[in-house]
Design an enzyme around this catalytic site. Structure first.
Site, mmCIF file in Angstrom:
data_model
loop_
_atom_site.group_PDB
_atom_site.id
_atom_site.type_symbol
_atom_site.label_atom_id
_atom_site.label_comp_id
_atom_site.label_asym_id
_atom_site.label_seq_id
_atom_site.Cartn_x
_atom_site.Cartn_y
_atom_site.Cartn_z
ATOM 1 N N ASN A 196 -1.644 2.058 5.837
ATOM 2 C CA ASN A 196 -0.930 1.391 5.458
ATOM 3 C C ASN A 196 -0.109 0.185 6.307
ATOM 4 O O ASN A 196 0.245 0.252 7.310
ATOM 5 C CB ASN A 196 0.428 2.014 4.733
ATOM 6 C CG ASN A 196 2.080 0.800 4.383
ATOM 7 O OD1 ASN A 196 2.744 1.636 4.251
ATOM 8 N ND2 ASN A 196 0.983 -0.290 4.214
ATOM 9 N N GLY A 197 -0.632 -1.133 6.365
ATOM 10 C CA GLY A 197 -0.327 -2.028 7.584
ATOM 11 C C GLY A 197 -1.306 -2.884 8.041
ATOM 12 O O GLY A 197 -1.998 -3.027 6.992
ATOM 13 N N GLU A 256 16.869 -17.947 -8.291
ATOM 14 C CA GLU A 256 16.100 -16.950 -8.106
ATOM 15 C C GLU A 256 16.290 -16.966 -9.789
ATOM 16 O O GLU A 256 15.628 -15.696 -10.281
ATOM 17 C CB GLU A 256 17.686 -15.850 -7.812
ATOM 18 C CG GLU A 256 17.631 -14.226 -8.569
ATOM 19 C CD GLU A 256 16.428 -13.427 -7.338
ATOM 20 O OE1 GLU A 256 16.069 -13.849 -7.356
ATOM 21 O OE2 GLU A 256 16.176 -12.250 -8.044
ATOM 22 N N CYS A 284 0.737 -1.435 0.041
ATOM 23 C CA CYS A 284 -0.610 -0.177 -0.131
ATOM 24 C C CYS A 284 1.637 1.239 0.055
ATOM 25 O O CYS A 284 1.946 1.660 0.756
ATOM 26 C CB CYS A 284 -0.587 -0.212 1.282
ATOM 27 S SG CYS A 284 -1.947 -1.026 1.457
ATOM 28 N N GLU A 310 7.454 -14.565 -10.818
ATOM 29 C CA GLU A 310 6.640 -13.699 -11.015
ATOM 30 C C GLU A 310 6.561 -12.089 -12.117
ATOM 31 O O GLU A 310 5.856 -12.115 -12.449
ATOM 32 C CB GLU A 310 7.648 -12.892 -10.165
ATOM 33 C CG GLU A 310 8.779 -13.032 -10.416
ATOM 34 C CD GLU A 310 9.826 -11.690 -8.796
ATOM 35 O OE1 GLU A 310 8.874 -10.934 -7.691
ATOM 36 O OE2 GLU A 310 11.220 -11.690 -9.330
ATOM 37 N N ARG A 326 3.844 -0.610 -4.859
ATOM 38 C CA ARG A 326 3.766 -0.959 -3.418
ATOM 39 C C ARG A 326 2.195 -1.560 -3.231
ATOM 40 O O ARG A 326 2.152 -2.080 -2.185
ATOM 41 C CB ARG A 326 3.475 0.362 -2.687
ATOM 42 C CG ARG A 326 4.963 1.304 -2.585
ATOM 43 C CD ARG A 326 4.511 2.226 -1.146
ATOM 44 N NE ARG A 326 4.749 1.682 -0.021
ATOM 45 C CZ ARG A 326 5.117 1.034 1.307
ATOM 46 N NH1 ARG A 326 6.706 1.866 -0.030
ATOM 47 N NH2 ARG A 326 5.115 1.106 1.940
ATOM 48 N N TRP A 367 -3.095 -2.461 -1.916
ATOM 49 C CA TRP A 367 -2.499 -4.216 -1.779
ATOM 50 C C TRP A 367 -3.241 -4.595 -0.904
ATOM 51 O O TRP A 367 -3.075 -4.879 0.332
ATOM 52 C CB TRP A 367 -0.742 -4.282 -1.609
ATOM 53 C CG TRP A 367 -0.748 -5.825 -1.714
ATOM 54 C CD1 TRP A 367 -0.346 -6.293 -3.016
ATOM 55 C CD2 TRP A 367 -0.424 -6.626 -0.880
ATOM 56 N NE1 TRP A 367 0.367 -7.678 -2.970
ATOM 57 C CE2 TRP A 367 -0.254 -7.979 -2.085
ATOM 58 C CE3 TRP A 367 -0.740 -6.566 0.632
ATOM 59 C CZ2 TRP A 367 0.077 -9.372 -1.331
ATOM 60 C CZ3 TRP A 367 -0.321 -8.232 0.774
ATOM 61 C CH2 TRP A 367 0.250 -9.397 0.168
ATOM 62 N N HIS A 375 16.605 -36.978 -7.886
ATOM 63 C CA HIS A 375 16.201 -37.175 -6.760
ATOM 64 C C HIS A 375 14.270 -36.343 -6.546
ATOM 65 O O HIS A 375 13.785 -36.243 -5.268
ATOM 66 C CB HIS A 375 16.571 -36.643 -5.186
ATOM 67 C CG HIS A 375 17.915 -36.481 -4.922
ATOM 68 N ND1 HIS A 375 18.267 -38.324 -4.259
ATOM 69 C CD2 HIS A 375 19.181 -36.694 -5.227
ATOM 70 C CE1 HIS A 375 19.532 -37.844 -4.258
ATOM 71 N NE2 HIS A 375 20.442 -37.337 -4.833
ATOM 72 N N LYS A 385 6.329 -4.102 -4.384
ATOM 73 C CA LYS A 385 7.502 -4.107 -4.051
ATOM 74 C C LYS A 385 8.126 -3.647 -2.261
ATOM 75 O O LYS A 385 8.836 -5.046 -2.220
ATOM 76 C CB LYS A 385 8.263 -2.679 -4.536
ATOM 77 C CG LYS A 385 9.329 -2.795 -4.374
ATOM 78 C CD LYS A 385 9.906 -2.509 -5.853
ATOM 79 C CE LYS A 385 11.161 -2.805 -5.637
ATOM 80 N NZ LYS A 385 11.649 -3.984 -6.188
ATOM 81 N N LYS A 414 12.630 -15.050 -10.660
ATOM 82 C CA LYS A 414 11.915 -14.603 -11.534
ATOM 83 C C LYS A 414 10.812 -14.669 -12.929
ATOM 84 O O LYS A 414 10.295 -13.819 -12.868
ATOM 85 C CB LYS A 414 13.608 -13.739 -12.590
ATOM 86 C CG LYS A 414 14.285 -13.083 -11.559
ATOM 87 C CD LYS A 414 13.997 -11.194 -11.166
ATOM 88 C CE LYS A 414 13.105 -11.051 -9.791
ATOM 89 N NZ LYS A 414 14.293 -10.767 -8.689
HETATM 90 C C1 F6R Z 1 11.842 -10.385 -5.540
HETATM 91 C C2 F6R Z 1 11.031 -9.501 -4.632
HETATM 92 C C3 F6R Z 1 10.518 -10.171 -4.005
HETATM 93 C C4 F6R Z 1 12.064 -8.991 -2.336
HETATM 94 C C5 F6R Z 1 10.969 -9.546 -1.210
HETATM 95 C C6 F6R Z 1 11.855 -8.979 0.105
HETATM 96 O O1 F6R Z 1 11.839 -10.093 -6.982
HETATM 97 O O2 F6R Z 1 11.577 -8.322 -5.572
HETATM 98 O O3 F6R Z 1 10.962 -11.254 -3.393
HETATM 99 O O4 F6R Z 1 13.175 -9.318 -2.490
HETATM 100 O O5 F6R Z 1 9.804 -9.439 -0.837
HETATM 101 O O6 F6R Z 1 12.328 -7.266 -0.068
HETATM 102 P P1 F6R Z 1 13.611 -6.765 0.603
HETATM 103 O O7 F6R Z 1 14.634 -7.040 -0.259
HETATM 104 O O8 F6R Z 1 12.735 -5.011 -0.062
HETATM 105 O O9 F6R Z 1 13.708 -6.923 1.945
#
Ligand code: F6R
Length: 611
Positions: free
Chosen positions: A99-100, A484, A2, A491, A27, A73, A507, A606, A488
């Site tokens: 937000n929260g 990773e 949010c 998502e 966000r 969000w 396995h 994010k 990627k």
């Molecule tokens: C994936 C991504 C998330 C963040 C995770 C932690 O692309 O961005 O998996 O890495 O939400 O966020 P931070 O790094 O802000 O603590």
């Protein structure tokens, strides 16, 4: 999660708020809304992205010099107009954005229902607002007093901003656990979840701390604690330019941020790494050098992509410092009564610096006497401020929801930390230390060279874009790179993908392999290379489609792979930073080819400020 924006001053509030919401959309983007006061309170909300709200407001009278806005969000209640913020109190006079999460909202709601309150949404926010409204109407007096009383009874995390139709000259905001920045202009104030909506108007900001309440007029900012005592606001100067939060000619922020990496890694190394003279300057690490070199273990705490950076750091730290490292998901660590002793070293990795699980995990470890080192991108964020010391990653604002440039900057910082500690401790021989410094110094250039492959990577992405599943395999330092890569792809392209250590595939996951399954091998030249090639043989024998990321000059995988992505060779300890690039580009090009919003993938946000 949010985004909140608010404005009070001499400008039109709506355009400021709208632009701010667009900047904060990373966000959360399932609904948005604004509330304005001008001859009464007016509230507009809409399910969907901010642009949809904007469309519905075309032609409406939106004149006002005070207002609040929110991009959501969803936590409590599905995304819909009714659950969108701002919410309005029963009295019809107060509007609030939040937000929260209010954890005890059910109890508060039941009490309010008994008093005759009815609710139009499923949100915890509407409950908190009416709780404030109830206290305010019973006590009379100042709204700020009612907010203070309410917040003392609330369990959970919040940033709230409240406006009152009867007092159109005042915004009241409070924070616990979620971020709030106040921009100070001339006869105006800007409030937001981060500095991006503020930067174009002023560089003077105040980061509000937990349990603080701000009473804001056009030309006055009063900060108080919940005990009603005044606090002197600490004004910080923003070190950020507007261009950093704009697309700069790229189609998407994600692409811009991927291509920024030669510069962001350079910025991260600059002033710290001096390869010619064999030195790494990191004051935060130097300050705790004694504790770090004698530590009996290091715990790394993070989530998501940052957790993957932590896994790579585990390999590097153990190799060069010989200190045992445990890498923990913050969400698990915080709830399982972990063993943390006085003097334990904890490294918290976070792009946003606001991830709730990571923040709470380090807060409780700090209480137990651990030394907290933060590896954080957002300057002044909660994790940065909670840490005893650390190092900023200096990647600049990362707007694309999927982390790219922050990840490689995290790896650069963590590698420098490990090399410095290993060298100070004497576990990293001088010759190897000097070699690794040179290798690290060369990373920006090699990342630049890896990016030159974009056309080949785009071609490969188009070839596999219709796959329903994908496997990502790697060993050693490249195993977390495979994780990773899978994250990627999931998502950004919504293709189901799994990452595994290449040998582990036998396995179980090998059962998935057929002639349609793309299998991405991170197979650059390292000490596991021969073994990875054998794993490739095993996939080939089962007719899987092999896409191999290989080092320049190494043709060992040529006869096995269906497609090759060549990257510059780097020492195995440094290579993950370079190998991450094709992973990011594959996900990006597949997501774009499928027509998805790669900057705002569905269901994500994010900054995950809820647990
Ligand atoms: C994936 C991504 C998330 C963040 C995770 C932690 O692309 O961005 O998996 O890495 O939400 O966020 P931070 O790094 O802000 O603590």
């Amino acid at each position: 999660m949010c985004g909140i924006v608010a404005y009070i001053g001499h400008r039109e509030a709506y355009p400021v708020i709208l632009k701010g919401l667009k900047r904060l959309e990373y966000r959360g983007y399932d609904s948005s809304g604004v509330a304005l006061i001008n001859n009464g309170l007016r509230v507009f909300k809409k399910q969907g992205k901010v642009a949809e709200l904007e469309e519905t407001l075309v032609g409406k009278d939106l004149h006002a010099n005070i207002g609040i806005g929110h991009t959501r969000w969803a936590t409590h209640g599905e995304p819909c107009d009714r659950n969108a913020h701002p919410h309005v109190s029963r009295s019809g006079k107060l509007a609030m954005i939040h937000n929260g999460i209010i954890e005890n909202y059910m109890q508060l709601k039941q009490d309010l229902v008994k008093k005759g309150y009815e609710f139009t949404s499923d949100t915890d926010t509407e409950v908190l607002l009416n709780f404030i409204d109830d206290i305010h109407s019973n006590n009379g007096g100042e709204l700020e007093e009612a907010i203070r009383i309410a917040l003392k009874r609330v369990v959970g995390a919040y940033v709230i901003v409240v406006i009152d139709e009867d007092h159109p000259d005042t915004l009241i905001a409070a924070r616990k656990g979620s971020p709030l920045v106040i921009g100070i202009g001339k006869g105006e104030h800007f409030l937001a979840s981060d500095a991006s909506p503020i930067i174009e108007y002023t560089k003077e900001v105040v980061y509000v701390n937990d349990y603080e309440l701000a009473i804001i007029k056009s030309d006055e900012l009063i900060l108080k604690n919940l005990g009603n005592e005044k606090i002197t606001p600490f004004i910080t100067k923003l070190d950020m330019e507007l261009a950093a939060i704009e697309k700069g000619g790229y189609d998407h922020f994600m692409l811009k941020e991927i291509f920024e990496q030669p510069n962001t890694i350079f910025d991260c190394l600059r002033g710290r790494l001096d390869a010619a003279n064999g030195s790494i300057t990191m004051s935060g690490i130097q300050q705790y050098a004694e504790q770090l070199t004698t530590a009996s273990r290091i715990i790394i705490i993070a989530c998501g992509t940052s957790w993957h950076a932590g896994l790579i750091a585990e390999y590097i730290f153990e190799e060069v410092t010989r200190i045992p490292v445990e890498v923990e998901y913050a969400s698990e660590f915080r709830y399982r009564n972990p063993i943390v002793n006085k003097g334990d070293v904890i490294i918290a990795i976070s792009q946003s610096g606001e991830t709730a699980d990571t923040l709470v995990a380090i807060e409780s470890a700090k209480e137990k006497g651990a030394i907290i080192l933060g590896v954080v991108n957002v300057v002044g964020s909660s994790i940065a401020r909670t840490s005893h010391a650390g190092a900023y990653t200096h990647a600049g604002p990362e707007i694309g929801v999927a982390s790219t440039k922050a990840f490689t900057a995290q790896l650069a910082v963590l590698t420098m930390m490990a090399l410095k500690i290993g060298y100070l401790k004497g576990t990293l021989p001088e010759k190897r230390y000097m070699h690794l410094l040179t290798e690290l110094n060369d990373v920006p250039e090699k990342v630049g060279a890896a990016l030159l492959n974009k056309e080949n990577i785009e071609r490969i992405a188009l070839k596999y874009k219709d796959a329903t599943d994908a496997l990502f395999l790697g060993r050693g330092y490249n195993f977390p790179v495979a994780l990773e890569g899978a994250l990627k792809l999931k998502e950004i392209s919504y293709i189901h993908a799994e990452g595994y250590p290449a040998a582990e595939m036998k396995h179980g996951p090998i059962a998935l392999v057929d002639n349609k399954l793309p299998v991405f091998f991170v197979a650059t030249k390292d000490s596991f290379h021969e073994k990875v090639l054998s794993n490739m043989q095993e996939i080939k024998a089962r007719k899987g489609k092999i896409i191999a990321i290989v080092s320049e000059g190494d043709d060992a995988a040529n006869s096995l792979a269906d497609d090759l992505i060549v990257v510059p060779y780097a020492d195995e300890l440094i290579a993950p930073i370079i190998n991450a690039i094709p992973m990011q580009l594959i996900a990006y090009y597949i997501g774009v080819a499928k027509g998805y919003d790669v900057d705002k993938p569905r269901n994500l946000a994010k900054s995950v400020t809820v647990e």
